[in-house]
Scaffold this active site. Structure first.
Site, short mmCIF file in Angstrom:
data_model
loop_
_atom_site.label_atom_id
_atom_site.label_comp_id
_atom_site.label_asym_id
_atom_site.label_seq_id
_atom_site.Cartn_x
_atom_site.Cartn_y
_atom_site.Cartn_z
N ASN A 14 -4.61 -9.25 -8.60
CA ASN A 14 -5.87 -8.66 -9.06
C ASN A 14 -5.69 -8.21 -10.51
O ASN A 14 -4.99 -7.24 -10.79
CB ASN A 14 -6.25 -7.49 -8.16
CG ASN A 14 -7.58 -6.85 -8.52
OD1 ASN A 14 -7.88 -6.62 -9.69
ND2 ASN A 14 -8.37 -6.53 -7.51
N ASP A 78 -2.13 -0.49 -2.29
CA ASP A 78 -3.23 -0.86 -1.41
C ASP A 78 -4.26 0.23 -1.56
O ASP A 78 -3.95 1.42 -1.42
CB ASP A 78 -2.79 -1.00 0.05
CG ASP A 78 -3.84 -1.75 0.85
OD1 ASP A 78 -4.16 -2.89 0.48
OD2 ASP A 78 -4.35 -1.20 1.85
#
Length: 238
Positions: A14, A78
């Site tokens: 990402n 996360d």
């Protein structure tokens, strides 16, 4: 590409997260080390199946798999959005809230639909980030452990410890930290910065959505910044 002995891998593809981490970690990495994302590694790395029910579980799994596959130390995150009116959803499913191949626009559209009948006063939410550092038994890893006066043999085996608690997954030492930032979900998006749910996440203390903030403003308060600050304080700086 340098060797595994002087590389820390960000266990993410990402690019929004890569930009944030690179900025946040700029002052923490020793000059002789390099920080690269998983796409910059010399070989294709396997995608982690994020099937844990918690942010902690997924973060640890990602970091350990990358560290073991490369021999490098790996830093994972996360993160996701928890909306109180949705009983904590989308939570660990934030990136795939509207489906496995969902884009940011799809996820945001679903979020707005789900909150259509919820008054603004009841739209409290938070971004959560769990940052995990998986330490391989190499030069960087031993350097980091020495900073906190420990070694691989001092760390008991386990799969998922508490925040700020060492565990060892066979040949990988693991530690994680959690950060949050509180806000409200607005129906109309504002700002064109950031990524994910940022245009809909309004931070009352700043008077802006995350997408309206500069990178420096966001990094001063973000969930990832809070988690990384805990990591920094634990090691006393890299």
């Amino acid at each position: 590409m340098k060797s595994y002995n002087d590389t820390i891998i960000l266990a993410t593809a990402n690019q929004g997260k890569v930009r944030e981490f690179s900025k946040l970690l700029a002052g923490l990495i020793a000059p002789e080390w390099q920080l690269v994302d998983r796409l910059a590694w010399s070989a294709t790395l396997p995608d982690t199946v994020e099937d844990a029910e918690t942010f902690e579980g997924n973060a640890v799994k990602k970091a350990v798999e990358i560290a073991r596959a490369t021999g490098c130390c790996a830093l994972s995150d996360d993160s996701g959005l928890q909306v109180d009116a949705l009983h904590g959803a989308p939570g660990v499913y934030s990136a795939r809230y509207a489906g496995e191949d969902a884009k940011d626009a799809d996820n945001n559209a679903k979020l707005v639909r789900e909150l259509a009948d919820v008054p603004m006063a009841d739209r409290s939410a938070r971004f959560v980030s769990v940052v995990c550092l998986a330490i391989a038994n190499n030069d960087i890893g031993n350097n980091l452990l020495a900073r906190v006066n420990t070694s691989f043999t001092d760390i008991a085996p386990g799969k998922l410890g508490k925040e700020g608690e060492w565990v060892r997954d066979n040949d990988i030492a693991v530690i994680w930290f959690r950060g949050t930032v509180e806000g409200m979900i607005v129906e109309i998006p504002h700002g064109d910065g950031g990524f994910g749910y940022d245009p809909h996440f309004y931070v009352p203390s700043s008077g802006k959505t995350m997408a309206e903030m500069s990178l420096d403003e966001k990094n001063a308060i973000s969930h990832r910044a809070v988690a990384l600050e805990k990591l920094y304080e634990f090691f006393g700086g890299f």
